[in-house]
Scaffold this active site. Structure first.
Site, PDB file in Angstrom:
ATOM      1  N   LYS A 156      86.861 109.635 167.653  1.00 53.31           N
ATOM      2  CA  LYS A 156      86.086 110.877 167.799  1.00 53.31           C
ATOM      3  C   LYS A 156      85.873 111.219 169.275  1.00 53.31           C
ATOM      4  CE  LYS A 156      82.300 113.705 166.440  1.00 53.31           C
ATOM      5  NZ  LYS A 156      81.349 114.108 165.437  1.00 53.31           N
ATOM      6  N   HIS A 169      82.619 122.043 152.809  1.00 56.43           N
ATOM      7  CA  HIS A 169      81.459 122.908 153.055  1.00 56.43           C
ATOM      8  C   HIS A 169      81.296 123.919 151.921  1.00 56.43           C
ATOM      9  CE1 HIS A 169      81.571 121.989 157.655  1.00 56.43           C
ATOM     10  NE2 HIS A 169      81.010 121.031 156.950  1.00 56.43           N
ATOM     11  N   HIS A 216      87.128 119.322 155.609  1.00 58.93           N
ATOM     12  CA  HIS A 216      85.803 119.930 155.691  1.00 58.93           C
ATOM     13  C   HIS A 216      85.695 121.382 155.225  1.00 58.93           C
ATOM     14  CE1 HIS A 216      84.724 116.287 157.724  1.00 58.93           C
ATOM     15  NE2 HIS A 216      83.503 116.698 157.934  1.00 58.93           N
ATOM     16  N   ARG A 237      64.885 126.258 176.350  1.00 56.54           N
ATOM     17  CA  ARG A 237      66.303 126.507 176.672  1.00 56.54           C
ATOM     18  C   ARG A 237      67.140 125.229 176.767  1.00 56.54           C
ATOM     19  NH1 ARG A 237      64.171 130.728 179.971  1.00 56.54           N
ATOM     20  NH2 ARG A 237      64.332 132.638 178.749  1.00 56.54           N
ATOM     21  N   GLU A 269      85.531 122.806 170.548  1.00 52.47           N
ATOM     22  CA  GLU A 269      86.432 123.083 169.430  1.00 52.47           C
ATOM     23  C   GLU A 269      87.284 124.334 169.634  1.00 52.47           C
ATOM     24  OE1 GLU A 269      84.901 121.896 165.516  1.00 52.47           O
ATOM     25  OE2 GLU A 269      85.969 123.610 164.713  1.00 52.47           O
ATOM     26  N   ARG A 279      89.787 119.725 168.639  1.00 61.72           N
ATOM     27  CA  ARG A 279      88.663 119.214 167.838  1.00 61.72           C
ATOM     28  C   ARG A 279      88.734 119.619 166.366  1.00 61.72           C
ATOM     29  NH1 ARG A 279      82.335 118.363 169.685  1.00 61.72           N
ATOM     30  NH2 ARG A 279      81.667 117.453 167.708  1.00 61.72           N
ATOM     31  N   HIS A 303      77.459 115.166 151.499  1.00 60.08           N
ATOM     32  CA  HIS A 303      78.471 115.698 152.417  1.00 60.08           C
ATOM     33  C   HIS A 303      79.749 114.846 152.358  1.00 60.08           C
ATOM     34  CE1 HIS A 303      80.183 117.680 155.880  1.00 60.08           C
ATOM     35  NE2 HIS A 303      80.345 116.516 156.474  1.00 60.08           N
ATOM     36  N   ASN A 327      87.912 118.280 161.484  1.00 60.86           N
ATOM     37  CA  ASN A 327      87.472 119.011 160.291  1.00 60.86           C
ATOM     38  C   ASN A 327      88.367 118.758 159.085  1.00 60.86           C
ATOM     39  OD1 ASN A 327      85.259 120.276 161.462  1.00 60.86           O
ATOM     40  ND2 ASN A 327      86.585 121.782 162.435  1.00 60.86           N
ATOM     41  N   GLU A 347      83.630 110.168 155.743  1.00 56.94           N
ATOM     42  CA  GLU A 347      83.976 110.477 157.145  1.00 56.94           C
ATOM     43  C   GLU A 347      84.803 109.345 157.761  1.00 56.94           C
ATOM     44  OE1 GLU A 347      83.689 113.334 158.347  1.00 56.94           O
ATOM     45  OE2 GLU A 347      81.811 114.309 157.754  1.00 56.94           O
ATOM     46  N   LYS A 359      77.539 118.307 168.002  1.00 55.98           N
ATOM     47  CA  LYS A 359      77.422 119.474 167.112  1.00 55.98           C
ATOM     48  C   LYS A 359      76.040 119.421 166.482  1.00 55.98           C
ATOM     49  CE  LYS A 359      82.073 120.663 165.623  1.00 55.98           C
ATOM     50  NZ  LYS A 359      83.017 120.687 164.491  1.00 55.98           N
TER      51      LYS A 359
HETATM   52  P1  NAD Z   1      71.193 112.601 155.099  1.00 54.29           P
HETATM   53  O1  NAD Z   1      70.727 112.741 156.458  1.00 54.29           O
HETATM   54  O2  NAD Z   1      70.750 113.579 154.085  1.00 54.29           O
HETATM   55  O3  NAD Z   1      70.819 111.130 154.589  1.00 54.29           O
HETATM   56  C1  NAD Z   1      71.178 110.772 153.284  1.00 54.29           C
HETATM   57  C2  NAD Z   1      70.042 110.058 152.554  1.00 54.29           C
HETATM   58  O4  NAD Z   1      69.921 108.745 153.062  1.00 54.29           O
HETATM   59  C3  NAD Z   1      68.674 110.694 152.719  1.00 54.29           C
HETATM   60  O5  NAD Z   1      68.058 110.771 151.473  1.00 54.29           O
HETATM   61  C4  NAD Z   1      67.903 109.721 153.615  1.00 54.29           C
HETATM   62  O6  NAD Z   1      66.551 109.665 153.333  1.00 54.29           O
HETATM   63  C5  NAD Z   1      68.557 108.418 153.260  1.00 54.29           C
HETATM   64  N1  NAD Z   1      68.535 107.413 154.329  1.00 54.29           N
HETATM   65  C6  NAD Z   1      68.830 107.599 155.629  1.00 54.29           C
HETATM   66  N2  NAD Z   1      68.816 106.427 156.266  1.00 54.29           N
HETATM   67  C7  NAD Z   1      68.502 105.490 155.363  1.00 54.29           C
HETATM   68  C8  NAD Z   1      68.361 104.085 155.411  1.00 54.29           C
HETATM   69  N3  NAD Z   1      68.596 103.395 156.521  1.00 54.29           N
HETATM   70  N4  NAD Z   1      68.008 103.433 154.284  1.00 54.29           N
HETATM   71  C9  NAD Z   1      67.804 104.113 153.128  1.00 54.29           C
HETATM   72  N5  NAD Z   1      67.960 105.434 153.014  1.00 54.29           N
HETATM   73  C10 NAD Z   1      68.305 106.117 154.121  1.00 54.29           C
HETATM   74  O7  NAD Z   1      72.792 112.609 155.003  1.00 54.29           O
HETATM   75  P2  NAD Z   1      73.946 112.050 155.953  1.00 54.29           P
HETATM   76  O8  NAD Z   1      75.046 111.748 155.031  1.00 54.29           O
HETATM   77  O9  NAD Z   1      73.467 111.026 156.878  1.00 54.29           O
HETATM   78  O10 NAD Z   1      74.317 113.325 156.846  1.00 54.29           O
HETATM   79  C11 NAD Z   1      74.846 114.490 156.263  1.00 54.29           C
HETATM   80  C12 NAD Z   1      74.646 115.637 157.206  1.00 54.29           C
HETATM   81  O11 NAD Z   1      75.370 115.391 158.420  1.00 54.29           O
HETATM   82  C13 NAD Z   1      75.147 116.939 156.670  1.00 54.29           C
HETATM   83  O12 NAD Z   1      74.201 117.932 156.913  1.00 54.29           O
HETATM   84  C14 NAD Z   1      76.396 117.225 157.477  1.00 54.29           C
HETATM   85  O13 NAD Z   1      76.671 118.573 157.613  1.00 54.29           O
HETATM   86  C15 NAD Z   1      76.046 116.585 158.790  1.00 54.29           C
HETATM   87  N6  NAD Z   1      77.189 116.215 159.624  1.00 54.29           N
HETATM   88  C16 NAD Z   1      77.163 116.602 160.935  1.00 54.29           C
HETATM   89  C17 NAD Z   1      78.209 116.250 161.766  1.00 54.29           C
HETATM   90  C18 NAD Z   1      78.140 116.605 163.228  1.00 54.29           C
HETATM   91  O14 NAD Z   1      79.133 116.445 163.926  1.00 54.29           O
HETATM   92  N7  NAD Z   1      77.017 117.077 163.710  1.00 54.29           N
HETATM   93  C19 NAD Z   1      79.280 115.509 161.280  1.00 54.29           C
HETATM   94  C20 NAD Z   1      79.277 115.140 159.939  1.00 54.29           C
HETATM   95  C21 NAD Z   1      78.214 115.495 159.117  1.00 54.29           C
HETATM   96  N1  GLY Z   2      82.318 116.366 162.459  1.00 53.94           N
HETATM   97  C1  GLY Z   2      83.269 117.223 163.085  1.00 53.94           C
HETATM   98  C2  GLY Z   2      83.088 117.324 164.542  1.00 53.94           C
HETATM   99  O1  GLY Z   2      82.241 116.678 165.119  1.00 53.94           O
HETATM  100  O2  GLY Z   2      83.782 118.092 165.162  1.00 53.94           O
END
Ligand code: NAD
Ligand code: GLY
Length: 358
Positions: free
Chosen positions: A227, A252, A248, A114, A237, A241, A265, A245, A178, A136
């Site tokens: 942020k 998406h 976004h 939980r 949100e 918040r 992304h 987006n 971003e 998130k």
């Molecule tokens: P990712 O996690 O897929 O990483 C991208 C690539 O980079 C992967 O292939 C990974 O192996 C590689 N990588 C990571 N660190 C590395 C390093 N130091 N050196 C070499 N390679 C490395 O993608 P991302 O762009 O980091 O994240 C995208 C995700 O984040 C999406 O799913 C998106 O929806 C999510 N997201 C979430 C929020 C939130 O608020 N929670 C906000 C924005 C995006």
């Molecule tokens: N990435 C959008 C949020 O955190 O609300």
């Protein structure tokens, strides 16, 4: 160099530094002292950094890379491993990787027993400026990007910019998606000071691509200050918040329409921002001079304002946008620029948007 930010929501610190990895490891050890830990680590990042991270195999779970891995199967894998090693609700999960690993681990931590604590160690630029902060968490299902998730704030975030040295250019640019977002929303973030992010970004391109430490730390620091200001006022949100987006809703849909494989992304967010700028200009929400300045800011980093028809069928994109979490029965809410560095929510029917997409 070291910068510490505090987030009142869940009362946690974010450390941004260019410390060596020994220091990172000792910081994590002292933060988690006395607790059982499960490190959830990207396979690729582990290959690159295993000697530095030196994680006890009993505490380690590797997750394959890519958006398609942000799924229910890996969620169960984390829960099973946590049970196997006897993590209690007083213990901690530690995400080491990009946004995929962070979102997945956060979601697992939020539901294990939980809800237990988790720590974010972001290793991509995107995760450093955005996904590791704000709580998130999510996994994807077919046709529904991030559609299963929770709000669950981390207990700490350790950002070490040295990880960026091995990130390839495409992923570095993806993080810029971003970063650029914050330039267009600064005045809507209700941060008490001005960080002049738009102006900063018009000047820092060369230093950024050289991975200059001062520039990177400032870029991450400014992004997160904006942020945090938003998240502290509207964690779940219910209103403010939504400005985060920007770009976004379409992003998406693009990711989903292309099975999370064709665009990162951040790239999808860039197309979403071009679309929002074009629509806002067409609807008279912003003037030509700001529209041009904005498009030039994005293009200056090497992105192209391409036709959406080349990405996916407009009908398909609209269908996916209708699943957006901001959609209502009255139509789709898009976050659009409405003045310099300001955005607002605007509601359009699917028919209006499809006309524009075409
Ligand atoms: P990712 O996690 O897929 O990483 C991208 C690539 O980079 C992967 O292939 C990974 O192996 C590689 N990588 C990571 N660190 C590395 C390093 N130091 N050196 C070499 N390679 C490395 O993608 P991302 O762009 O980091 O994240 C995208 C995700 O984040 C999406 O799913 C998106 O929806 C999510 N997201 C979430 C929020 C939130 O608020 N929670 C906000 C924005 C995006
Ligand atoms: N990435 C959008 C949020 O955190 O609300």
């Amino acid at each position: 160099m070291r910068q510490v930010l505090h987030v009142d929501t869940n009362n946690y610190n974010i450390e941004i530094s260019d410390n060596n990895f020994d220091k990172l490891k000792s910081d994590i050890d002292s933060y988690t002292s006395g607790k059982k830990r499960l490190f959830v680590v990207s396979k690729h990042v582990y290959e690159l950094y295993k000697d530095f991270l030196n994680i006890n195999p009993a505490e380690l779970l590797l997750i394959p890379d890519g958006e398609t891995e942000k799924n229910i199967k890996n969620y169960i894998k984390i829960q099973t491993k946590a049970l196997e090693i006897g993590l209690t609700r007083y213990d901690v999960m530690i995400a080491v990787g990009g946004g995929v690993i962070g979102d997945l681990t956060g979601f697992a931590a939020s539901t294990y027993m939980r809800g237990i604590e988790y720590i974010q160690i972001p290793t991509t630029l995107l995760a450093m400026v955005d996904s590791s902060v704000g709580g998130k968490t999510a996994i994807d299902i077919t046709g529904g990007k991030n559609s299963i998730g929770t709000f669950h704030q981390p207990g700490a975030v350790f950002i070490n910019i040295n990880f960026l040295k091995t990130l390839d250019k495409r992923q570095l640019m993806s993080g810029l998606g971003e970063v650029l977002k914050y330039a267009f929303i600064e005045e809507s973030c209700e941060y008490e000071k001005s960080v002049f992010f738009f102006e900063f970004l018009t000047l820092c391109k060369e230093k950024f691509f050289e991975l200059d430490s001062v520039t990177l730390i400032r870029m991450i620091d400014y992004s997160l200050k904006l942020k945090i200001a938003v998240v502290e006022k509207d964690e779940k949100e219910s209103g403010l918040r939504k400005v985060l987006n920007f770009g976004h809703t379409l992003a998406h849909a693009i990711e989903s329409a292309t099975n999370y494989k064709k665009y990162t992304h951040g790239e999808a967010v860039v197309y979403g921002m071009f679309f929002a700028l074009n629509l806002a200009f067409k609807k008279g929400l912003i003037n030509y001079s700001y529209y041009r300045l904005s498009v030039e800011l994005i293009e200056n980093f090497g992105f192209k304002n391409i036709s959406l028809k080349k990405i996916a069928r407009p009908e398909n994109l609209i269908k996916l946008m209708e699943h957006d979490k901001k959609a209502t029965h009255n139509g789709l809410t898009l976050i659009l620029p409405c003045a310099k560095k300001k955005v607002k929510g605007a509601v359009y029917t699917s028919e209006e948007i499809i006309e524009f997409l075409k």
